[in-house]
Design an enzyme around this catalytic site. Structure first.
Site, PDB file in Angstrom:
ATOM      1  N   GLY A   1      -2.226  -5.720  -9.859  1.00  0.00           N
ATOM      2  CA  GLY A   1      -2.483  -6.709 -10.617  1.00  0.00           C
ATOM      3  C   GLY A   1      -2.474  -7.863  -9.900  1.00  0.00           C
ATOM      4  O   GLY A   1      -2.510  -8.053  -8.755  1.00  0.00           O
TER       5      GLY A   1
ATOM      6  N   GLU B   1       6.920   2.632  -4.832  1.00  0.00           N
ATOM      7  CA  GLU B   1       6.786   3.720  -5.890  1.00  0.00           C
ATOM      8  C   GLU B   1       5.144   4.011  -5.953  1.00  0.00           C
ATOM      9  O   GLU B   1       4.568   4.984  -5.986  1.00  0.00           O
ATOM     10  CB  GLU B   1       7.139   2.880  -7.383  1.00  0.00           C
ATOM     11  CG  GLU B   1       6.593   3.663  -8.667  1.00  0.00           C
ATOM     12  CD  GLU B   1       6.839   3.210  -9.976  1.00  0.00           C
ATOM     13  OE1 GLU B   1       6.144   3.151 -10.778  1.00  0.00           O
ATOM     14  OE2 GLU B   1       8.000   2.303  -9.798  1.00  0.00           O
TER      15      GLU B   1
END
Length: 442
Positions: free
Chosen positions: A220, A241
């Site tokens: 983002g 992750e």
């Protein structure tokens, strides 16, 4: 000879999508691969079996396709989508009552689900079988390998466009019951160009990150701004992750070389990858990138073994005591907890580690009474009623807006109120102080 043998055995396992659909029974629990690891060909046709099926649970995480089986409410008696993380399409369709959320921390997603129910079928995708009989699960090992080890039936779509990755994604063809040959492009996420607020937040965070740190980033505008601001750093490492385009850029500019990592030196460790074709080309056949199980990558105690571990996550709103709601607007689920708590806690277990929660100071919302679009502070006296606490106030370290970064580590509520108000939008600071007084928060 071995390659010929593998190919002949592999051919015996080949089936068509319609054959797979006939293997699904009413009442089945079926797990699908995460995001780019999902079996697109099968899921696209799943609705065609609806007339013969009832109460089939499809368990997934961040599905990339707007599939008919859960997108069309006429199939809700046949299929229930149970999701570890909502996509935009899922949150829009939640009102159809054929979609439900599975609360979880990512590193426990597979193990806790298996405690509840073992799937009869696992479906995902993979790269073509190599000369040694191995396929790669490609873009994700978050829960896929755990489910494969327990499912009664394992069905994989063999797709030449799936990147061949290393780590826990490697699987021998003998562990797969059926293969479906497919040929579709991997789903791509457009790279969000940071706006001015993103860049300010990115700058505040980057100033607090030291050379030699190991980082975890999401996707983002804000994470992309952080990645851009880190390009002047040296000897960074990756333990994350999600592997993203921003990380590829950091490798290419020389900021990331993984030379000072405490665990897995010289390697970039992730649980899944999602982004552009550039990203997929980078990780394909790249031994410096390992996609490993989410139970390992996101285990806070594993994360904490990295020296100078840095976790960077975003939130929707933060209350004046430090509680973070990062996955819902009131009671409305819009995403998921994912690995936010995993990585935030893990970073704080690390020697010289830091954890950041980033958010804009305000948001534009529709007033429920007047219907007008108004500006609202995202640092609030109390979370919106029904809001989910994704990261507890006990586990918050730094909070960052475009107005600065403050550390809440070890502080009292009184001090937290002062510090959080200092990075709220100036137009709301006096009001926040008055509300804190009236509610006796501090």
């Amino acid at each position: 000879m071995k390659a010929v043998f593998v190919k002949s055995e592999y051919q015996k396992k080949l089936v068509h999508v319609k054959d797979v659909l006939s293997m699904i029974n009413s009442g089945d629990h079926v797990v699908s691969g995460l995001a780019g690891a999902e079996p697109k060909a099968i899921l696209s046709e799943l609705h065609t079996a609806a007339d013969s099926l009832r109460d089939v649970s499809i368990i997934t995480c961040l599905p990339m396709g707007n599939y008919e089986f859960f997108g069309n409410p006429q199939y809700k008696d046949s299929f229930l989508m149970e999701g570890w993380f909502y996509s935009g399409f899922m949150r829009k369709l939640h009102a159809n009552k054929n979609i439900t959320f599975i609360p979880n921390h990512l590193h426990f997603a597979s193990t806790k689900r298996l405690d509840y129910k073992v799937p009869r079928i696992y479906m995902g995708n993979c790269s073509p079988v190599d000369a040694h009989g191995y396929v790669s699960l490609g873009l994700s090992a978050v829960y896929e390998k755990d489910m494969i080890e327990k499912a009664d039936l394992v069905i994989l779509e063999v797709n030449p466009n799936v990147p061949r990755t290393f780590g826990d994604t490697l699987l021998h063809y003998s562990k797969v019951d059926y293969f479906v040959e497919a040929d579709y492009q991997m789903p791509e996420l457009p790279v969000t160009e940071p706006n001015e607020k993103d860049k300010l937040i990115g700058k505040h965070i980057a100033e607090l990150i030291e050379d030699g740190s190991t980082i975890q980033l999401g996707i983002g505008g804000i994470p992309n701004a952080v990645a851009q601001a880190l390009k002047t750093k040296k000897n960074l490492g990756i333990h994350t992750e999600m592997f993203t385009d921003g990380m590829v850029d950091l490798v290419e500019c020389g900021a990331v070389n993984n030379s000072m990592k405490t665990i897995h030196p010289e390697k970039m460790i992730a649980a899944f990858a999602l982004g552009s074709k550039k990203l997929y080309d980078f990780i394909n056949d790249n031994p410096s990138v390992e996609i490993k199980k989410g139970t390992y990558v996101n285990d806070p105690y594993v994360i904490g073994q990295n020296h100078k571990m840095v976790s960077i996550n975003t939130s929707i709103e933060v209350d004046l005591t430090g509680q973070c709601c990062s996955e819902s607007i009131g009671v409305r689920q819009i995403s998921g907890t994912g690995g936010q708590a995993d990585t935030a806690i893990g970073a704080q277990l690390s020697e010289d580690g830091k954890s950041f929660i980033a958010l804009y100071s305000t948001a534009m919302i529709k007033d429920k009474t007047t219907g007008e679009i108004i500006e609202k502070s995202k640092i609030v006296p109390m979370l919106t009623p029904g809001a989910i606490v994704s990261l507890s106030r006990n586990d918050v370290d730094y909070v960052v807006t475009e107005y600065g970064a403050v550390s809440l580590r070890g502080t009292s509520v009184r001090e937290r109120v002062k510090r959080l108000i200092s990075i709220a939008h100036p137009k709301f600071r006096e009001e926040l102080q008055k509300e804190a007084d009236a509610l006796m928060i501090w």
